[in-house]
Design an enzyme around this catalytic site. Sequence first.
Site, PDB file in Angstrom:
ATOM      1  N   SER A  75       1.116  -0.994   0.514  1.00  0.00           N
ATOM      2  CA  SER A  75      -0.147   0.120  -0.050  1.00  0.00           C
ATOM      3  C   SER A  75       0.587   0.952   0.002  1.00  0.00           C
ATOM      4  CB  SER A  75      -0.916   0.108   1.410  1.00  0.00           C
ATOM      5  OG  SER A  75      -1.588  -0.948   1.169  1.00  0.00           O
TER       6      SER A  75
HETATM    7  N1  SAH Z   1      -0.209  -5.450   4.131  1.00  0.00           N
HETATM    8  C1  SAH Z   1       0.483  -5.923   2.569  1.00  0.00           C
HETATM    9  C2  SAH Z   1       0.026  -5.664   1.322  1.00  0.00           C
HETATM   10  C3  SAH Z   1      -1.172  -6.902   1.006  1.00  0.00           C
HETATM   11  S1  SAH Z   1      -2.039  -6.771  -0.179  1.00  0.00           S
HETATM   12  C4  SAH Z   1       2.510  -5.364   2.552  1.00  0.00           C
HETATM   13  O1  SAH Z   1       2.565  -4.453   3.406  1.00  0.00           O
HETATM   14  O2  SAH Z   1       2.898  -5.416   1.999  1.00  0.00           O
HETATM   15  C5  SAH Z   1      -2.895  -7.924   0.599  1.00  0.00           C
HETATM   16  C6  SAH Z   1      -2.455  -9.432   0.305  1.00  0.00           C
HETATM   17  O3  SAH Z   1      -3.700  -9.375   1.192  1.00  0.00           O
HETATM   18  C7  SAH Z   1      -1.720  -9.756  -1.012  1.00  0.00           C
HETATM   19  O4  SAH Z   1      -0.810 -10.571  -0.589  1.00  0.00           O
HETATM   20  C8  SAH Z   1      -3.178 -11.211  -0.790  1.00  0.00           C
HETATM   21  O5  SAH Z   1      -2.230 -12.262  -1.390  1.00  0.00           O
HETATM   22  C9  SAH Z   1      -3.367 -11.284   0.644  1.00  0.00           C
HETATM   23  N2  SAH Z   1      -4.778 -11.589   0.613  1.00  0.00           N
HETATM   24  C10 SAH Z   1      -6.420 -11.845  -0.168  1.00  0.00           C
HETATM   25  N3  SAH Z   1      -7.057 -12.693   0.500  1.00  0.00           N
HETATM   26  C11 SAH Z   1      -6.272 -13.067   1.310  1.00  0.00           C
HETATM   27  C12 SAH Z   1      -6.585 -14.019   2.499  1.00  0.00           C
HETATM   28  N4  SAH Z   1      -8.371 -14.250   2.147  1.00  0.00           N
HETATM   29  N5  SAH Z   1      -5.814 -14.620   3.729  1.00  0.00           N
HETATM   30  C13 SAH Z   1      -4.628 -13.928   4.363  1.00  0.00           C
HETATM   31  N6  SAH Z   1      -4.611 -13.079   2.848  1.00  0.00           N
HETATM   32  C14 SAH Z   1      -5.056 -12.318   2.102  1.00  0.00           C
END
Ligand code: SAH
Length: 240
Positions: A88
């Site tokens: 993000s």
């Molecule tokens: N917090 C992260 C950015 C996350 S992007 C950072 O600081 O880099 C969102 C993430 O959520 C992605 O990696 C995606 O694979 C994950 N995601 C999506 N659905 C999910 C679920 N049900 N459980 C766990 N992770 C999930």
Amino acid sequence: MSPTARIPVGAAAVAALAAAPAAAQEDAHWRALRETMVAEQLEARGISDSATLAAMRTVPRHLFVPAARQQDAYGDFPLPIGYGATISQPYIVALMTQLAGPRAGMRVLEIGTGSGYQAAVLAAAGCRVWSLEIVSALAQEARERLIRLGYGGIEVRTGDGWLGWPESAPFDAVVVTAAGDSVPGPLVEQLISGGRLVMPVNDADYGQVLLVVDKAPDGTLTRRRIAPVRFVPLQRGRPR
Ligand code: SAH
């Protein structure tokens, strides 16, 4: 012994001496970019929590993005990190951290580990972090990165975040970094009374909004919409 015989030793010593200032200069370069980011993107937009600002000043965001994008790491935008995931925008990470209200020793569940950056920011702000990621390759990379960079107090596991992490519940705060249609029931259950969940949800007016859900001591839930946001979708189902 001729003077030239000593050259390799001398050259190695010179190289070592030259490398130290180069590394220091590189650190100074990234530190300066972080300071500018904090001043222009965070403080200027109202981020004021001191633990959050201190964490954003120290976590080396350029080491959480793909090597080819390091120079863009402190820009005012998200970046792709592979597998359809994004790290993000710095402001959104800071806003979610501030909304979580970090305090030393606070227990935080994060859903969507991605690069591990948000987890590292929460840890640098004093929290213990449990972070779930549905893509096992991302979880693995983030776990290794966080260890390499010396972030203790963070557990990363592959799993479906919708279900939370019941064995380590309850949590003082839950931070979800992927957008869903609704707030997963298990995540609210795994929150302490008096705790707070921060999560983007799909919204008819704005596409997505950042939602804060406060769980009162008597269990009553209060929801507040904070700002329009754009996150990757919260997936359902088996980890891949
Ligand atoms: N917090 C992260 C950015 C996350 S992007 C950072 O600081 O880099 C969102 C993430 O959520 C992605 O990696 C995606 O694979 C994950 N995601 C999506 N659905 C999910 C679920 N049900 N459980 C766990 N992770 C999930």
